[in-house]
Design a protein around this motif. Structure first.
Motif, PDB file in Angstrom:
ATOM      1  N   VAL A   1       0.876  -1.172   0.000  1.00 49.22           N
ATOM      2  CA  VAL A   1       0.000   0.000   0.000  1.00 49.22           C
ATOM      3  C   VAL A   1       0.912   1.220   0.000  1.00 49.22           C
ATOM      4  CG1 VAL A   1      -1.775   1.276   1.243  1.00 49.22           C
ATOM      5  CG2 VAL A   1      -1.807  -1.229   1.233  1.00 49.22           C
ATOM      6  N   ASP A   2       0.825   2.016  -1.062  1.00 51.47           N
ATOM      7  CA  ASP A   2       1.770   3.123  -1.245  1.00 51.47           C
ATOM      8  C   ASP A   2       1.008   4.421  -1.471  1.00 51.47           C
ATOM      9  OD1 ASP A   2       3.831   4.815  -1.781  1.00 51.47           O
ATOM     10  OD2 ASP A   2       4.563   3.764  -3.566  1.00 51.47           O
ATOM     11  N   PRO A   3       0.794   5.209  -0.420  1.00 49.00           N
ATOM     12  CA  PRO A   3       0.036   6.466  -0.580  1.00 49.00           C
ATOM     13  C   PRO A   3       0.759   7.494  -1.418  1.00 49.00           C
ATOM     14  CG  PRO A   3       0.975   6.327   1.614  1.00 49.00           C
ATOM     15  CD  PRO A   3       1.210   4.985   0.972  1.00 49.00           C
ATOM     16  N   ALA A   4       2.082   7.369  -1.553  1.00 48.77           N
ATOM     17  CA  ALA A   4       2.858   8.369  -2.299  1.00 48.77           C
ATOM     18  C   ALA A   4       3.140   7.921  -3.719  1.00 48.77           C
ATOM     19  CB  ALA A   4       4.176   8.652  -1.574  1.00 48.77           C
ATOM     20  N   ARG A   5       2.450   6.887  -4.143  1.00 46.55           N
ATOM     21  CA  ARG A   5       2.709   6.369  -5.486  1.00 46.55           C
ATOM     22  C   ARG A   5       2.478   7.466  -6.518  1.00 46.55           C
ATOM     23  NH1 ARG A   5      -0.364   1.347  -8.480  1.00 46.55           N
ATOM     24  NH2 ARG A   5       0.936   1.309 -10.347  1.00 46.55           N
ATOM     25  N   GLU A   6       3.528   7.770  -7.260  1.00 45.80           N
ATOM     26  CA  GLU A   6       3.478   8.851  -8.239  1.00 45.80           C
ATOM     27  C   GLU A   6       2.877   8.360  -9.549  1.00 45.80           C
ATOM     28  OE1 GLU A   6       6.573  11.820 -10.614  1.00 45.80           O
ATOM     29  OE2 GLU A   6       7.308  10.331  -9.205  1.00 45.80           O
ATOM     30  N   THR A   7       2.024   9.165 -10.122  1.00 44.86           N
ATOM     31  CA  THR A   7       1.470   8.824 -11.418  1.00 44.86           C
ATOM     32  C   THR A   7       2.542   9.029 -12.481  1.00 44.86           C
ATOM     33  OG1 THR A   7      -0.748   9.505 -10.731  1.00 44.86           O
ATOM     34  CG2 THR A   7      -0.344   9.324 -13.096  1.00 44.86           C
ATOM     35  N   LYS A   8       3.012   7.926 -13.047  1.00 44.80           N
ATOM     36  CA  LYS A   8       4.072   7.996 -14.050  1.00 44.80           C
ATOM     37  C   LYS A   8       3.539   7.797 -15.469  1.00 44.80           C
ATOM     38  CE  LYS A   8       7.686   6.461 -10.891  1.00 44.80           C
ATOM     39  NZ  LYS A   8       8.741   5.451 -10.618  1.00 44.80           N
ATOM     40  N   SER A   9       2.361   7.217 -15.563  1.00 45.68           N
ATOM     41  CA  SER A   9       1.766   7.006 -16.879  1.00 45.68           C
ATOM     42  C   SER A   9       0.256   6.926 -16.720  1.00 45.68           C
ATOM     43  CB  SER A   9       2.299   5.726 -17.532  1.00 45.68           C
ATOM     44  OG  SER A   9       1.891   4.584 -16.797  1.00 45.68           O
ATOM     45  N   ILE A  10      -0.445   7.201 -17.803  1.00 48.17           N
ATOM     46  CA  ILE A  10      -1.898   7.080 -17.863  1.00 48.17           C
ATOM     47  C   ILE A  10      -2.215   6.325 -19.136  1.00 48.17           C
ATOM     48  CG2 ILE A  10      -4.086   8.342 -18.048  1.00 48.17           C
ATOM     49  CD1 ILE A  10      -2.756  10.622 -16.507  1.00 48.17           C
ATOM     50  N   SER A  11      -3.107   5.362 -19.064  1.00 46.56           N
ATOM     51  CA  SER A  11      -3.353   4.528 -20.227  1.00 46.56           C
ATOM     52  C   SER A  11      -4.804   4.076 -20.283  1.00 46.56           C
ATOM     53  CB  SER A  11      -2.428   3.298 -20.215  1.00 46.56           C
ATOM     54  OG  SER A  11      -2.691   2.503 -19.076  1.00 46.56           O
ATOM     55  N   ALA A  12      -5.151   3.470 -21.397  1.00 45.52           N
ATOM     56  CA  ALA A  12      -6.465   2.863 -21.600  1.00 45.52           C
ATOM     57  C   ALA A  12      -6.267   1.662 -22.507  1.00 45.52           C
ATOM     58  CB  ALA A  12      -7.437   3.861 -22.228  1.00 45.52           C
ATOM     59  N   GLU A  13      -6.984   0.609 -22.251  1.00 37.91           N
ATOM     60  CA  GLU A  13      -6.851  -0.576 -23.094  1.00 37.91           C
ATOM     61  C   GLU A  13      -8.171  -1.318 -23.156  1.00 37.91           C
ATOM     62  OE1 GLU A  13      -5.151  -4.108 -20.248  1.00 37.91           O
ATOM     63  OE2 GLU A  13      -3.679  -2.638 -20.958  1.00 37.91           O
ATOM     64  N   THR A  14      -8.274  -2.220 -24.113  1.00 34.78           N
ATOM     65  CA  THR A  14      -9.482  -3.017 -24.259  1.00 34.78           C
ATOM     66  C   THR A  14      -9.111  -4.388 -24.788  1.00 34.78           C
ATOM     67  OG1 THR A  14     -11.709  -3.080 -25.214  1.00 34.78           O
ATOM     68  CG2 THR A  14      -9.968  -2.281 -26.640  1.00 34.78           C
ATOM     69  N   THR A  15      -9.839  -5.403 -24.322  1.00 32.94           N
ATOM     70  CA  THR A  15      -9.678  -6.771 -24.811  1.00 32.94           C
ATOM     71  C   THR A  15     -10.841  -7.078 -25.739  1.00 32.94           C
ATOM     72  OG1 THR A  15      -8.557  -7.437 -22.776  1.00 32.94           O
ATOM     73  CG2 THR A  15      -9.482  -9.180 -24.141  1.00 32.94           C
ATOM     74  N   PHE A  16     -10.554  -7.603 -26.920  1.00 32.89           N
ATOM     75  CA  PHE A  16     -11.578  -7.839 -27.927  1.00 32.89           C
ATOM     76  C   PHE A  16     -12.379  -9.098 -27.610  1.00 32.89           C
ATOM     77  CE2 PHE A  16      -7.844  -6.200 -30.530  1.00 32.89           C
ATOM     78  CZ  PHE A  16      -8.174  -4.880 -30.312  1.00 32.89           C
ATOM     79  N   ASP A  17     -13.646  -9.102 -28.022  1.00 26.29           N
ATOM     80  CA  ASP A  17     -14.460 -10.305 -27.902  1.00 26.29           C
ATOM     81  C   ASP A  17     -13.958 -11.397 -28.839  1.00 26.29           C
ATOM     82  OD1 ASP A  17     -16.111  -9.273 -25.950  1.00 26.29           O
ATOM     83  OD2 ASP A  17     -17.492  -8.392 -27.397  1.00 26.29           O
ATOM     84  N   SER A  18     -13.437 -11.003 -29.977  1.00 28.69           N
ATOM     85  CA  SER A  18     -12.800 -11.947 -30.903  1.00 28.69           C
ATOM     86  C   SER A  18     -11.559 -11.271 -31.473  1.00 28.69           C
ATOM     87  CB  SER A  18     -13.754 -12.346 -32.036  1.00 28.69           C
ATOM     88  OG  SER A  18     -14.201 -11.204 -32.749  1.00 28.69           O
ATOM     89  N   ASP A  19     -10.561 -12.061 -31.845  1.00 25.31           N
ATOM     90  CA  ASP A  19      -9.286 -11.513 -32.292  1.00 25.31           C
ATOM     91  C   ASP A  19      -9.447 -10.663 -33.555  1.00 25.31           C
ATOM     92  OD1 ASP A  19      -8.115 -12.916 -30.238  1.00 25.31           O
ATOM     93  OD2 ASP A  19      -7.599 -14.636 -31.489  1.00 25.31           O
ATOM     94  N   LEU A  20      -8.651  -9.599 -33.642  1.00 28.49           N
ATOM     95  CA  LEU A  20      -8.631  -8.730 -34.815  1.00 28.49           C
ATOM     96  C   LEU A  20      -7.280  -8.838 -35.492  1.00 28.49           C
ATOM     97  CD1 LEU A  20     -10.342  -5.483 -33.430  1.00 28.49           C
ATOM     98  CD2 LEU A  20     -11.404  -7.481 -34.495  1.00 28.49           C
ATOM     99  N   ARG A  21      -7.275  -8.686 -36.829  1.00 30.32           N
ATOM    100  CA  ARG A  21      -6.034  -8.858 -37.585  1.00 30.32           C
ATOM    101  C   ARG A  21      -5.652  -7.638 -38.423  1.00 30.32           C
ATOM    102  NH1 ARG A  21      -4.189 -14.157 -38.247  1.00 30.32           N
ATOM    103  NH2 ARG A  21      -5.535 -15.754 -37.308  1.00 30.32           N
ATOM    104  N   THR A  22      -6.622  -7.033 -39.075  1.00 25.06           N
ATOM    105  CA  THR A  22      -6.277  -6.019 -40.066  1.00 25.06           C
ATOM    106  C   THR A  22      -6.090  -4.651 -39.432  1.00 25.06           C
ATOM    107  OG1 THR A  22      -8.542  -5.338 -40.567  1.00 25.06           O
ATOM    108  CG2 THR A  22      -7.695  -7.280 -41.737  1.00 25.06           C
ATOM    109  N   LEU A  23      -5.327  -3.814 -40.118  1.00 20.67           N
ATOM    110  CA  LEU A  23      -5.091  -2.461 -39.634  1.00 20.67           C
ATOM    111  C   LEU A  23      -6.408  -1.691 -39.517  1.00 20.67           C
ATOM    112  CD1 LEU A  23      -3.166  -0.186 -38.845  1.00 20.67           C
ATOM    113  CD2 LEU A  23      -2.878   0.319 -41.290  1.00 20.67           C
ATOM    114  N   ALA A  24      -7.263  -1.826 -40.528  1.00 21.12           N
ATOM    115  CA  ALA A  24      -8.537  -1.104 -40.506  1.00 21.12           C
ATOM    116  C   ALA A  24      -9.382  -1.503 -39.300  1.00 21.12           C
ATOM    117  CB  ALA A  24      -9.311  -1.363 -41.795  1.00 21.12           C
ATOM    118  N   GLU A  25      -9.397  -2.806 -38.957  1.00 21.66           N
ATOM    119  CA  GLU A  25     -10.158  -3.264 -37.798  1.00 21.66           C
ATOM    120  C   GLU A  25      -9.567  -2.702 -36.498  1.00 21.66           C
ATOM    121  OE1 GLU A  25     -11.746  -7.703 -39.016  1.00 21.66           O
ATOM    122  OE2 GLU A  25      -9.645  -7.467 -38.429  1.00 21.66           O
TER     123      GLU A  25
END
Length: 422
Positions: free
Chosen positions: A266-290
């Motif tokens: 438990v680290d109350p002084a944990r510094e925010t070094k990065s901010i991100s967002a991600e998602t896992t697909f329901d089915s795999d995607l292959r093409t750049l357009a997708e």
């Protein structure tokens, strides 16, 4: 005798099904009740609970906090949840499931003010408070028994009652030897719960579905199921080398969590070094357009998070995970800090184009690292006369979405089946 506690009056070691002091039935019993020190505190339906507190006539009504019919659900009370309403659900689906729900637009200023009061109350319990979100935190109460003249379990029960009295909302608490188990314990008995997990955790986890673990979403659960792993006990017996062979670099950590192991402090002084967002697909995607469609949506989400936290991106990180659980990370530094989705997308898209060569991907993420102060982001630039217009356009879009819901403005890049943007 197994240690026990009445959550209603705080009596220690009550005997029988009812507390002899107050008659209450909310009794906690656990062999390690007065020895465990890591707590996870999670507010119950935070936004909706605050609205019900301020509008008592809604107490028994289903309440949804969110945008208009084309928006999404920000929060739903437990009455609405019994009809199947969930956070992040499109509003039209939520209202189809619960047509008599009262829909209230979010009032973030009110929610932040209540969260601040809650944080101040937590910090009277221990200096080791690590916020995880606006309505959730983890606490380490090691060494506080002398200060409070009571073990952490009693202190936490007092805290829960004080929150109800002073703030008019409820919390659920998990008490355990580590952060992971504390979170799982808090989720066992919502709302207004108090869960405890100790030495029995591994045995309790073993028959649970793999989707119980934080970070194991529906897509990963299906992948694990296809490989023959549907229960956490099946993962827990794997050795680290075998886990890495089957699931890549994330495998050993996944197996450790399946055993209930967690070494995070438990680290109350944990510094925010990065901010991100991600998602896992329901089915795999292959093409750049997708892949560009979810990339754009994530860039919008990342831009919003940067703004909310007061940062700009001085660099962009692209994260991909293949169907074989191989992780790929690519980075680029930016000439000027930004938090505009368009500029984040421009930085991430070329990296994606180099990776989208036919492999199947199950996850995509985009992040900002290193971070820059927010007042340095998207400054006017004589060499880029469109910069000010881009910033104004994004600000206008966000203002409309805040007022009318996420779906009021949708970029073509975020729509499936559209041609790849230039």
């Amino acid at each position: 005798m197994t240690p026990a506690l009445c959550r209603d009056c705080g009596r220690r070691d009550p005997v029988g099904p009812n507390c002899p002091e107050c008659g209450g039935r909310r009794l906690l019993r656990h062999p390690e009740l007065f020895a465990l020190t890591i707590a996870h505190i999670d507010c119950d339906a935070f936004y909706a609970s605050i609205e019900k507190r301020d509008r008592p006539e809604l107490l028994t009504r289903p309440v949804i906090v969110g945008g208009g019919r084309r928006g999404v659900v920000s929060a739903a009370c437990y009455v609405a949840r019994t009809s199947g309403v969930r956070s992040a659900m499109p509003m039209f689906k939520a209202l189809a499931l619960c047509p008599d729900a009262v829909v209230i637009k979010p009032d973030m200023a009110k929610y932040v003010a209540t969260a601040r009061q809650m944080r101040e109350m937590m910090e009277t319990l221990t200096p080791l408070v690590q916020p995880l979100s606006i309505d959730e935190a983890v606490l380490d109460l090691s060494g506080t028994e002398a200060l409070h003249r009571a073990p952490p379990a009693i202190v936490l029960a007092r805290f829960a009652r004080a929150v109800e009295t002073r703030l008019g909302i409820t919390v659920s608490i998990g008490l355990a030897p580590n952060r992971l188990l504390a979170k799982l314990a808090a989720e066992r008995d919502k709302p207004r719960g108090f869960g405890v997990l100790g030495a029995e955790a591994a045995a309790w986890l073993a028959p649970q579905p793999v989707g119980l673990l934080p970070g194991v979403g529906p897509a990963l659960a299906r992948k694990l199921g296809a490989a023959g792993f549907t229960r956490l006990g099946q993962l827990a017996v794997l050795e680290a080398r075998e886990a890495a062979r089957r699931f890549g670099e994330d495998g050993p950590g996944l197996v450790a969590r399946a055993r209930g192991e967690d070494t995070r402090r438990v680290d109350p002084a944990r510094e925010t070094k990065s901010i991100s967002a991600e998602t896992t697909f329901d089915s795999d995607l292959r093409t750049l357009a997708e892949l560009e469609v979810p990339l754009w949506r994530l860039c919008e989400k990342l831009g919003r998070r940067l703004g909310e936290k007061g940062f700009g991106a001085a660099g962009v990180v692209l994260k991909l995970k293949t169907a074989a659980f191989e992780s790929r990370t690519r980075t680029v530094r930016l000439g000027r800090p930004t938090r505009l989705p368009e500029m984040l997308f421009r930085a991430a898209q070329p990296m994606l184009a180099k990776e989208a060569t036919g492999a199947a991907f199950r996850l995509i993420g985009v992040g900002a690292q290193p971070l820059a102060p927010g007042d340095q982001a998207d400054l006017p630039d004589l060499a880029d006369p469109d910069s000010a217009r881009r910033a104004d356009r994004w600000a206008a879009v966000e203002k409309l979405r805040a007022r009318f819901g996420e779906g009021v403005v949708v970029s073509g890049r975020g729509l499936p089946g559209k041609p790849r943007p230039g």
